[in-house]
Scaffold this active site. Structure first.
Site, PDB file in Angstrom:
ATOM      1  N   GLU A 155       0.846  -1.205   0.000  1.00 31.98           N
ATOM      2  CA  GLU A 155       0.000   0.000   0.000  1.00 31.98           C
ATOM      3  C   GLU A 155       0.875   1.246   0.000  1.00 31.98           C
ATOM      4  O   GLU A 155       0.629   2.185   0.758  1.00 31.98           O
ATOM      5  CB  GLU A 155      -0.968  -0.006   1.191  1.00 31.98           C
ATOM      6  CG  GLU A 155      -2.033  -1.063   1.088  1.00 31.98           C
ATOM      7  CD  GLU A 155      -3.144  -0.909   2.133  1.00 31.98           C
ATOM      8  OE1 GLU A 155      -2.902  -0.263   3.168  1.00 31.98           O
ATOM      9  OE2 GLU A 155      -4.244  -1.421   1.892  1.00 31.98           O
ATOM     10  N   GLU A 198      -6.164  -8.186  -1.139  1.00 29.62           N
ATOM     11  CA  GLU A 198      -6.593  -8.270   0.267  1.00 29.62           C
ATOM     12  C   GLU A 198      -8.089  -8.046   0.294  1.00 29.62           C
ATOM     13  O   GLU A 198      -8.553  -6.894   0.247  1.00 29.62           O
ATOM     14  CB  GLU A 198      -5.898  -7.206   1.136  1.00 29.62           C
ATOM     15  CG  GLU A 198      -4.523  -7.569   1.590  1.00 29.62           C
ATOM     16  CD  GLU A 198      -3.935  -6.494   2.510  1.00 29.62           C
ATOM     17  OE1 GLU A 198      -4.679  -5.880   3.284  1.00 29.62           O
ATOM     18  OE2 GLU A 198      -2.709  -6.280   2.403  1.00 29.62           O
TER      19      GLU A 198
HETATM   20  C1  GLA Z   1      -4.025  -3.020   4.749  1.00 31.25           C
HETATM   21  C2  GLA Z   1      -2.630  -3.602   4.883  1.00 31.25           C
HETATM   22  C3  GLA Z   1      -2.614  -4.887   5.681  1.00 31.25           C
HETATM   23  C4  GLA Z   1      -3.453  -4.749   6.927  1.00 31.25           C
HETATM   24  C5  GLA Z   1      -4.850  -4.331   6.551  1.00 31.25           C
HETATM   25  C6  GLA Z   1      -5.772  -4.162   7.732  1.00 31.25           C
HETATM   26  O1  GLA Z   1      -4.699  -3.610   3.743  1.00 31.25           O
HETATM   27  O2  GLA Z   1      -2.077  -3.843   3.609  1.00 31.25           O
HETATM   28  O3  GLA Z   1      -1.298  -5.193   6.003  1.00 31.25           O
HETATM   29  O4  GLA Z   1      -2.880  -3.793   7.748  1.00 31.25           O
HETATM   30  O5  GLA Z   1      -4.818  -3.096   5.923  1.00 31.25           O
HETATM   31  O6  GLA Z   1      -5.881  -5.327   8.450  1.00 31.25           O
END
Ligand code: GLA
Length: 583
Positions: A157, A233
């Site tokens: 991210e 995700e």
């Molecule tokens: C983001 C991050 C993950 C985690 C999620 C929340 O997507 O990439 O590593 O922190 O948020 O659980």
């Protein structure tokens, strides 16, 4: 040997279009003897792939070190994935977020002066070593060399944090030079500016989200015009923090979102398929104005619960997945209650009596952070080397919780999340402060901040400059446990700070246990030397997960660091209790 590629429309395995149906399972959040069980359950859900982050700071507690023992045996984990006939996706960061302490970035990077998550020589040199160590395990296990690994993610991210394309290019170069040959991906929340900032044209963009799948996929498609769409995700639950409620998502609603995603032809990685536990001192924290540490459990309300057991969400997801793939038969044993019993805490040693077993004290002529001492987790005991006068103790900041003692009598507790940094000292004497690092920030600009007491420190008008600091060495509690076992008998409620001990037998050593911490205030627990993690009466989490592989039928040792008070009983209950929900 086979090929895995990103085609014009699809992922291609030896030229054949395939869909990735993946679940996130962090090896470092599960006892290694339970990896096979969790992977089997994930495969039987209908998944063909397992995704894991790699936590750099866990593997490298000190510069130049790369541990792969026990729960850090990534090679063994990937081999277990391969043995299930599944593919693997690996996300080595270097930054991983993941509610993991420091977002995976080692504390020593910051003391070495590195500027992280951008193109900076000290940082990149350390990443080179790290990627080489990772590739030593991952490269021979890539699909083109007969292994399970099909994709590797770059950063995490990144678009939410920065826009340094030279940094991303350097990461790609270092990964390639280290021997990674798989396609490389990035992940971002599906905001146009994040997708734009967080990737490069040569990296395949994926998204992270848990709802409004059709809309999010459309945004992703605008930024990734060709190739497979992937929600790398798919948030099927959420993490918990101390002081907040236990987060759950509706199984049917989450299954419906999954169905929307799959109906659109997208590939998916369930975040999480089985969350597991932040054992030891591994939980992270958020700070968006207020410091909020993550709890010990990483249950995540995932399809498989913290103990690896199928939940309603598992069956709902499996039904959805069965419409898109052949789902294997289920071999999960029926859910049974864990053994419920109690045992008395029998012996106790005040913290002050066991200091010699907890590592050396380091003298300083200024107030150091614990990071300056090369420690990046747990507790440190600060001791003013000169007696102080009565008055107000005032430090710049407490990170993150400080218990203040004068002549070993408790006088105050200072909590960072409440903005507390001053304590009234009713009388003068020997000043000691027990400071807990409650978990390092894993998201946003405060990543890398040092812990401990942040100076300057004063009592009244007088600067307190001479300190002895003892980071409590709690990695190996063998000698400590042996000492406390023979210490004074417990008499009523245990008064901390102290270590208390019990020996217990269990009627079912093959079963996972759930330790109910309801009668206890704040502290840490070890069973047979294995650190279950922190407990806190603050809520929501009430039980600590005890993996069966750490237990034996007779003579189990339980060691409890009692920071404030604890009822003199060890209580095991039938099931997880992760706390109140929002409703
Ligand atoms: C983001 C991050 C993950 C985690 C999620 C929340 O997507 O990439 O590593 O922190 O948020 O659980």
């Amino acid at each position: 040997m086979s090929r895995f590629e990103i085609g014009e429309q699809d992922f291609l395995h030896d030229g054949t279009p395939v869909r990735i149906l993946s679940g996130a399972l962090h090896y470092f959040r599960h006892h290694p003897d339970q990896w096979r069980d969790r992977l089997t359950r994930a495969r039987e859900l209908g998944l063909n792939t397992i995704e894991t982050y790699i936590p750099w700071n866990a593997h490298s507690p000190a510069r130049g070190e790369f541990r792969t023992d026990g729960i850090l045996d990534l090679g063994r984990f990937l081999d277990e994935v391969a043995a299930q006939g599944m593919w693997a996706i690996v996300r080595p960061g270097p930054y991983i977020c993941a509610e993991w302490t420091g977002g995976g970035l080692p504390g020593w990077l910051f003391t070495a002066g590195a500027a992280v998550r951008r193109h900076e020589p000290t940082y990149l040199a350390a990443i080179q070593d790290y990627y080489e160590a990772v590739a030593g395990i991952v490269a021979p296990r890539q699909v083109d060399r007969g292994g399970p690994v099909v994709l590797v993610q770059v950063e995490n991210e990144y678009g939410a944090y920065g826009d340094d394309k030279d940094y991303l290019r350097a990461l790609v170069k270092l990964l390639r030079e280290s021997g990674i040959t798989t396609p490389l991906t990035t992940i971002d929340q599906p905001e146009p500016w994040m997708l734009e900032n967080g990737s490069l044209p040569e990296l395949h963009k994926t998204g992270s989200f848990g709802s409004r799948a059709a809309e999010r996929l459309a945004t992703l498609r605008e930024h990734q015009p060709t190739g497979p769409l992937m929600c790398a995700e798919f948030w099927d639950g959420w993490f918990d923090s101390w002081g907040l409620h236990h987060h759950t998502t509706d199984a049917a609603a989450s299954a419906h979102e999954l169905d929307t995603l799959l109906a659109a032809g997208a590939s998916v990685n369930l975040y999480m398929v089985c969350g597991g536990t932040n054992f030891g001192f591994t939980n992270g924290a958020n700070d968006k104005g207020t410091y909020v540490p993550i709890v010990t459990s990483y249950d995540y309300d995932a399809p498989l619960d913290e103990a690896g057991r199928p939940t309603a969400k598992y069956w709902a997801f499996r039904e959805v997945l069965s419409r898109y793939t052949d789902v294997p038969a289920v071999t999960a044993p029926p859910r049974t209650d864990a053994p419920a019993f109690t045992a008395p805490l029998t012996t106790v040693a005040p913290l002050w009596d066991v200091l010699d077993l907890l590592g050396p004290e380091h003298p300083h002529d200024h107030l150091p952070t614990v990071d300056e001492l090369g420690r990046f987790d747990g507790f440190a005991l600060y001791r003013a080397l000169d007696d102080v006068a009565p008055g107000v103790l005032d430090v710049a900041e407490v990170r993150d919780r400080a218990q203040v003692f004068v002549d070993r009598a408790p006088v105050a507790v200072l909590s960072r999340d409440l903005g507390e940094h001053r304590a009234v000292l009713p009388h003068g004497g020997a000043l000691e402060v027990l400071v807990e690092d409650q978990g390092r920030v894993n998201y946003g600009p405060r990543i890398g901040e040092p812990k401990g007491l942040i100076g300057p420190a004063r009592v009244g008008a007088e600067a307190v400059t001479r300190w002895g600091v003892r980071p409590l060495a709690l990695d190996d509690v063998t000698a400590l446990t042996a000492h406390v076992r023979d210490a004074a008998p417990v008499d009523g409620v245990v008064a901390g700070p102290a270590f208390a001990h019990a020996t217990f037998d269990t009627p079912d050593p093959d079963a996972d246990h759930f330790l109910d911490t309801a009668g206890w205030g704040k502290g840490v627990v070890w069973v047979n030397g294995f650190c279950l993690g922190r407990f806190w009466s603050r809520a929501p989490q009430r039980t600590l997960y005890v993996p069966a592989p750490v237990l034996r039928a007779q003579g189990n040792d339980i060691l409890v660091l009692v920071l404030d008070t604890a009822a003199p009983t060890v209580t095991f209950v039938e099931d997880l209790a992760l706390g109140h929900t929002e409703e």
